[in-house]
Motif scaffolding. Structure first.
Motif, PDB file in Angstrom:
ATOM      1  N   LEU A  34      -8.306   6.750   1.610  1.00  0.00           N
ATOM      2  CA  LEU A  34      -7.326   6.512   0.553  1.00  0.00           C
ATOM      3  C   LEU A  34      -5.934   6.979   0.991  1.00  0.00           C
ATOM      4  N   ARG A  35      -5.881   8.136   1.662  1.00  0.00           N
ATOM      5  CA  ARG A  35      -4.589   8.641   2.144  1.00  0.00           C
ATOM      6  C   ARG A  35      -3.978   7.676   3.165  1.00  0.00           C
ATOM      7  N   ALA A  36      -4.837   7.124   4.029  1.00  0.00           N
ATOM      8  CA  ALA A  36      -4.343   6.184   5.044  1.00  0.00           C
ATOM      9  C   ALA A  36      -3.791   4.924   4.365  1.00  0.00           C
ATOM     10  N   GLU A  37      -4.484   4.448   3.334  1.00  0.00           N
ATOM     11  CA  GLU A  37      -4.026   3.235   2.641  1.00  0.00           C
ATOM     12  C   GLU A  37      -2.705   3.495   1.893  1.00  0.00           C
ATOM     13  N   LEU A  38      -2.627   4.654   1.239  1.00  0.00           N
ATOM     14  CA  LEU A  38      -1.381   5.034   0.556  1.00  0.00           C
ATOM     15  C   LEU A  38      -0.200   5.027   1.526  1.00  0.00           C
ATOM     16  N   ARG A  39      -0.409   5.612   2.699  1.00  0.00           N
ATOM     17  CA  ARG A  39       0.651   5.688   3.712  1.00  0.00           C
ATOM     18  C   ARG A  39       1.090   4.287   4.135  1.00  0.00           C
ATOM     19  N   GLN A  40       0.083   3.392   4.330  1.00  0.00           N
ATOM     20  CA  GLN A  40       0.372   2.021   4.733  1.00  0.00           C
ATOM     21  C   GLN A  40       1.202   1.296   3.662  1.00  0.00           C
ATOM     22  N   VAL A  41       0.745   1.410   2.417  1.00  0.00           N
ATOM     23  CA  VAL A  41       1.397   0.666   1.331  1.00  0.00           C
ATOM     24  C   VAL A  41       2.824   1.172   1.123  1.00  0.00           C
ATOM     25  N   LEU A  42       2.989   2.495   0.996  1.00  0.00           N
ATOM     26  CA  LEU A  42       4.328   3.032   0.740  1.00  0.00           C
ATOM     27  C   LEU A  42       5.236   2.892   1.963  1.00  0.00           C
ATOM     28  N   GLY A  43       4.679   3.133   3.146  1.00  0.00           N
ATOM     29  CA  GLY A  43       5.466   2.979   4.377  1.00  0.00           C
ATOM     30  C   GLY A  43       5.943   1.540   4.540  1.00  0.00           C
ATOM     31  N   GLY A  44       5.056   0.592   4.226  1.00  0.00           N
ATOM     32  CA  GLY A  44       5.409  -0.820   4.339  1.00  0.00           C
ATOM     33  C   GLY A  44       6.481  -1.221   3.335  1.00  0.00           C
ATOM     34  N   TYR A  45       6.347  -0.702   2.126  1.00  0.00           N
ATOM     35  CA  TYR A  45       7.323  -1.026   1.077  1.00  0.00           C
ATOM     36  C   TYR A  45       8.705  -0.455   1.429  1.00  0.00           C
ATOM     37  N   ILE A  46       8.720   0.796   1.875  1.00  0.00           N
ATOM     38  CA  ILE A  46       9.993   1.440   2.220  1.00  0.00           C
ATOM     39  C   ILE A  46      10.621   0.770   3.443  1.00  0.00           C
ATOM     40  N   THR A  47       9.796   0.410   4.412  1.00  0.00           N
ATOM     41  CA  THR A  47      10.304  -0.292   5.597  1.00  0.00           C
ATOM     42  C   THR A  47      10.959  -1.611   5.193  1.00  0.00           C
ATOM     43  N   TYR A  48      10.306  -2.332   4.273  1.00  0.00           N
ATOM     44  CA  TYR A  48      10.859  -3.606   3.797  1.00  0.00           C
ATOM     45  C   TYR A  48      12.211  -3.385   3.108  1.00  0.00           C
ATOM     46  N   LEU A  49      12.265  -2.397   2.214  1.00  0.00           N
ATOM     47  CA  LEU A  49      13.492  -2.169   1.439  1.00  0.00           C
ATOM     48  C   LEU A  49      14.637  -1.674   2.322  1.00  0.00           C
ATOM     49  N   LEU A  50      14.278  -0.823   3.287  1.00  0.00           N
ATOM     50  CA  LEU A  50      15.291  -0.224   4.158  1.00  0.00           C
ATOM     51  C   LEU A  50      15.762  -1.222   5.223  1.00  0.00           C
ATOM     52  N   GLY A  51      14.926  -2.228   5.487  1.00  0.00           N
ATOM     53  CA  GLY A  51      15.278  -3.222   6.506  1.00  0.00           C
ATOM     54  C   GLY A  51      14.898  -2.795   7.912  1.00  0.00           C
ATOM     55  N   ARG A  52      14.275  -1.649   8.029  1.00  0.00           N
ATOM     56  CA  ARG A  52      13.785  -1.170   9.329  1.00  0.00           C
ATOM     57  C   ARG A  52      12.790  -0.054   9.072  1.00  0.00           C
ATOM     58  N   ARG A  53      12.002   0.238  10.101  1.00  0.00           N
ATOM     59  CA  ARG A  53      11.007   1.293   9.921  1.00  0.00           C
ATOM     60  C   ARG A  53      11.659   2.666  10.058  1.00  0.00           C
ATOM     61  N   PRO A  54      11.451   3.569   9.103  1.00  0.00           N
ATOM     62  CA  PRO A  54      11.990   4.928   9.282  1.00  0.00           C
ATOM     63  C   PRO A  54      11.491   5.520  10.605  1.00  0.00           C
ATOM     64  N   ARG A  55      12.388   6.233  11.298  1.00  0.00           N
ATOM     65  CA  ARG A  55      12.022   6.776  12.610  1.00  0.00           C
ATOM     66  C   ARG A  55      10.825   7.712  12.548  1.00  0.00           C
ATOM     67  N   LEU A  56      10.704   8.467  11.475  1.00  0.00           N
ATOM     68  CA  LEU A  56       9.634   9.462  11.396  1.00  0.00           C
ATOM     69  C   LEU A  56       8.307   8.872  10.922  1.00  0.00           C
ATOM     70  N   LEU A  57       8.340   7.642  10.424  1.00  0.00           N
ATOM     71  CA  LEU A  57       7.132   7.060   9.835  1.00  0.00           C
ATOM     72  C   LEU A  57       5.928   7.067  10.782  1.00  0.00           C
ATOM     73  N   PRO A  58       6.111   6.697  12.058  1.00  0.00           N
ATOM     74  CA  PRO A  58       4.943   6.696  12.947  1.00  0.00           C
ATOM     75  C   PRO A  58       4.327   8.090  13.142  1.00  0.00           C
ATOM     76  N   TYR A  59       5.098   9.119  12.850  1.00  0.00           N
ATOM     77  CA  TYR A  59       4.587  10.492  13.032  1.00  0.00           C
ATOM     78  C   TYR A  59       3.788  10.986  11.837  1.00  0.00           C
ATOM     79  N   LEU A  60       3.711  10.154  10.818  1.00  0.00           N
ATOM     80  CA  LEU A  60       3.009  10.594   9.608  1.00  0.00           C
ATOM     81  C   LEU A  60       1.559  10.132   9.582  1.00  0.00           C
ATOM     82  N   GLN A  61       1.118   9.438  10.612  1.00  0.00           N
ATOM     83  CA  GLN A  61      -0.280   8.997  10.627  1.00  0.00           C
ATOM     84  C   GLN A  61      -1.196  10.210  10.494  1.00  0.00           C
ATOM     85  N   GLY A  62      -2.227  10.052   9.699  1.00  0.00           N
ATOM     86  CA  GLY A  62      -3.146  11.170   9.512  1.00  0.00           C
ATOM     87  C   GLY A  62      -2.747  12.063   8.365  1.00  0.00           C
ATOM     88  N   SER A  63      -1.537  11.865   7.817  1.00  0.00           N
ATOM     89  CA  SER A  63      -1.149  12.636   6.629  1.00  0.00           C
ATOM     90  C   SER A  63      -1.637  11.903   5.404  1.00  0.00           C
TER      91      SER A  63
END
Ligand SMILES: [Zn+2]
Length: 249
Positions: A220-249
């Motif tokens: 569930l935590r992995a899915e939450l990260r995917q959904v929110l990370g994907g939404y924020i990446t879309y809105l921001l127009g790019r992937r946040p630099r720290l996002l890849p470091y949050l895997q496993g959180s």
């Protein structure tokens, strides 16, 4: 202009000259502020150490009327979060909070509620919670940030046809800004699957400030990260630099 007092979280500093730095500050009173700190690079003055990343300080600013930089004349440490530096996942999560605030908020657009939420998030990340709590705590911060910036994801009605959602949804669409019902599924190409558990988790984390404290399983935590990370990446127009470091959180 008279000097202005503010409570500020240090989001970023960059060298400006041999002795000066530019600090990006998230203040409760004025929102994001970029200020020139003259002498801010002199060896370990109290001024300099107050400008360490993620330090909460009480500052005095000389505000510029338009354009240009404010001048930072005083900075005194109010609080540090030493617990962050002892665990890498918590530190990355805190850097992610700072990155989103620095890159996504506008200067001189105050959001006191988001300021308080950021401090609560850093305090929670710095106290030693179970490592499994880092992701859900971050998700709560992201949902408050999205709400404050006007991007609350639609979770109770279809983001396309606005029909109330009953039962499982066809998915979550960053482009549409929320969940998509079965009838609209073919209309939104960018939708990704959303499990009923994750849909429910998003609702709970949106509604209750302390919902992150309950136990969340790894899938569930992995899915939450995917959904929110994907939404924020879309809105921001790019992937946040720290996002890849949050895997496993
Ligand atoms: Zn629909």
């Amino acid at each position: 202009m008279p000097p202005a007092n503010a409570l500020a979280l240090v989001l970023r500093t960059t060298d400006w000259s041999e002795t000066s730095r530019i600090a990006t500050l998230w203040t409760r009173e004025f929102g994001k502020v970029r200020a020139l700190a003259k002498g801010g690079r002199r060896l370990r003055s109290s001024f300099e150490s107050a400008l360490d990343l993620l330090t909460l300080c009480r500052i005095v600013l000389l505000r510029k009327s338009s354009g240009g930089l404010d001048l930072l004349t005083e900075a005194q440490v109010v609080r540090r979060f030493p617990g962050l530096s002892t665990r890498l996942p918590a530190l990355y999560a805190a850097y992610y909070v700072a990155e989103l605030l620095a890159d996504w908020t506008e200067e001189n657009d105050p959001h006191p509620h988001l300021f308080d939420e950021a401090l609560d998030a850093l305090a929670a990340l710095a106290e030693p919670p179970a490592e499994e709590a880092i992701g859900p705590r971050l998700a709560r911060f992201e949902l408050v940030l999205l709400r404050e910036l006007g991007y609350t994801p639609l979770l109770d009605i279809c983001a396309l046809c606005h029909a109330p959602v009953v039962g499982p949804v066809a998915g979550f669409s960053p482009g549409a800004g929320g969940v998509v019902c079965g009838g609209c599924a073919t209309r939104q190409r960018d939708r990704r699957p959303l499990s009923p558990a994750c849909h429910q988790a998003l609702r709970r984390l949106s509604a209750a400030a302390d919902a992150w404290r309950q136990p969340w399983d790894a899938a569930l935590r992995a899915e939450l990260r995917q959904v929110l990370g994907g939404y924020i990446t879309y809105l921001l127009g790019r992937r946040p630099r720290l996002l890849p470091y949050l895997q496993g959180s």
